[in-house]
Motif scaffolding. Structure first.
Motif: not given
Length: 341
Positions: A140-157, A181-187
């Motif tokens: 169900e994930l779309d391009n906007d969702d993947f963009w949001e996930i990318s910001k969450r997974l790689f934001m710290w570095g 990633s096992n991250s709650k923010y990857a959802h």
């Protein structure tokens, strides 16, 4: 028929009319509080209708909500929710919220509590259990969702290369990255869950007042509220269940008395081959007017889903407690039906 908004031409026109009505009627600007409440009720109902119309016309999703635009317009006067009352205690607000979530979301479980400190008071509303899954599936994930996930997974570095590699990866590689990633923010919360959260948050905020200024005063607020879904829903349990009617025996015993009471006037309306029964009622929380719309025919699943979406577009929502669609303004003309007594 709207009492305060006249000849609305567009989504932007609705917001401009509201801003002008706010300037003229806000209590802090010499207006009448009861009039402002009525304006807010009409604005909330019309906002959904005109927002949906613009989304259909432009094909773009509008992130604004009636509550967020109201917050923007209240800035010059101090933000005050449509249901706020300085004479109402935080415990009373908490009880109103408890009643609301139990009535509107009987298959969900919320925790509602208050806390107090020397300079502030807080209202904590937490979604604890959901009867359905709260996240989108990978499919169900779309391009906007993947963009949001990318910001969450790689934001710290702030690693742009990793982010770009993730966005350009295949579906299988994206899925593997998310799982590893096992991250709650990857959802990503699904639309059903987001709608529940946004509705509860908007309802709570309607009872608050806030005029905080980061440069002067952080504490000019009736109560602090941080939302009913923290940590991207990490603590929410999935507990499938259906709504149950409490005190069933008691309802049977008193049914004869209820039948003896005078029934409210009902109006019949019909549109698109579906007929409705419209009854004016009262909100048990604050005594405000509302209208109950029930469908006379038995619909197929496909027909019901289409009609449920149509009702939302018209500004209503379904109440399992009332077994009817709820409107805050008279929906007879919105339904464009033929009225008969």
């Amino acid at each position: 028929m709207s009492k305060y908004f006249k000849a609305i031409k567009s989504y932007e026109d609705l917001k401009n009319q509201y801003k002008n009505l706010l300037k003229a009627n806000h209590p802090d600007n010499g207006g009448d509080l009861e009039v402002m409440k009525e304006i807010n009720v009409e604005y909330d109902a019309l906002f959904t209708v005109w927002k949906n119309k613009k989304e259909v016309e432009t094909g773009e999703e509008i992130k604004e909500t009636a509550d967020s635009t109201r917050t923007q317009f209240y800035t010059m006067f101090g933000w005050e929710g449509s249901n706020h009352d300085w004479n109402r205690s935080l415990k009373e607000v908490a009880q109103i919220v408890r009643t609301y979530v139990k009535e509107k979301y009987p298959t969900y479980k919320f925790s509602v509590r208050t806390s107090y400190a020397s300079m502030c008071q807080e209202l904590h509303v937490t979604l604890k259990e959901s009867p359905v899954e709260i996240y989108k599936t990978f499919e169900e994930l779309d391009n906007d969702d993947f963009w949001e996930i990318s910001k969450r997974l790689f934001m710290w570095g702030y690693n742009d290369e990793n982010r770009i590699n993730f966005l350009n990866a295949s579906a299988e590689e994206k899925k593997k990255t998310i799982e590893e990633s096992n991250s709650k923010y990857a959802h990503i919360l699904n639309d059903v869950t987001k709608a529940v959260i946004e509705d509860v948050d908007a309802f709570v905020k309607s009872y608050n007042y806030e005029d905080c200024d980061g440069m002067i005063d952080y504490f000019d607020v009736d109560f602090y509220y941080f939302g009913c879904c923290q940590d991207n829903g990490a603590g929410i349990k999935i507990v499938p269940k259906t709504a149950r009617i409490k005190n069933k025996k008691a309802s049977v015993k008193t049914s004869s008395k209820k039948e003896e009471q005078p029934q409210p006037e009902q109006i019949e309306a019909k549109t698109n081959g579906i007929s409705y029964k419209i009854t004016q009622g009262e909100d048990t929380r604050d005594g405000s007017e509302l209208w109950l719309v029930r469908i006379n025919e038995t619909l197929t699943r496909e027909q019901y889903l289409a009609e449920n979406k149509a009702m939302k577009d018209r500004g209503g929502y379904y109440s399992k407690f009332r077994h009817a669609f709820i409107f805050r303004i008279d929906p007879t003309e919105i339904l464009k039906g033929e009225k008969t007594a």
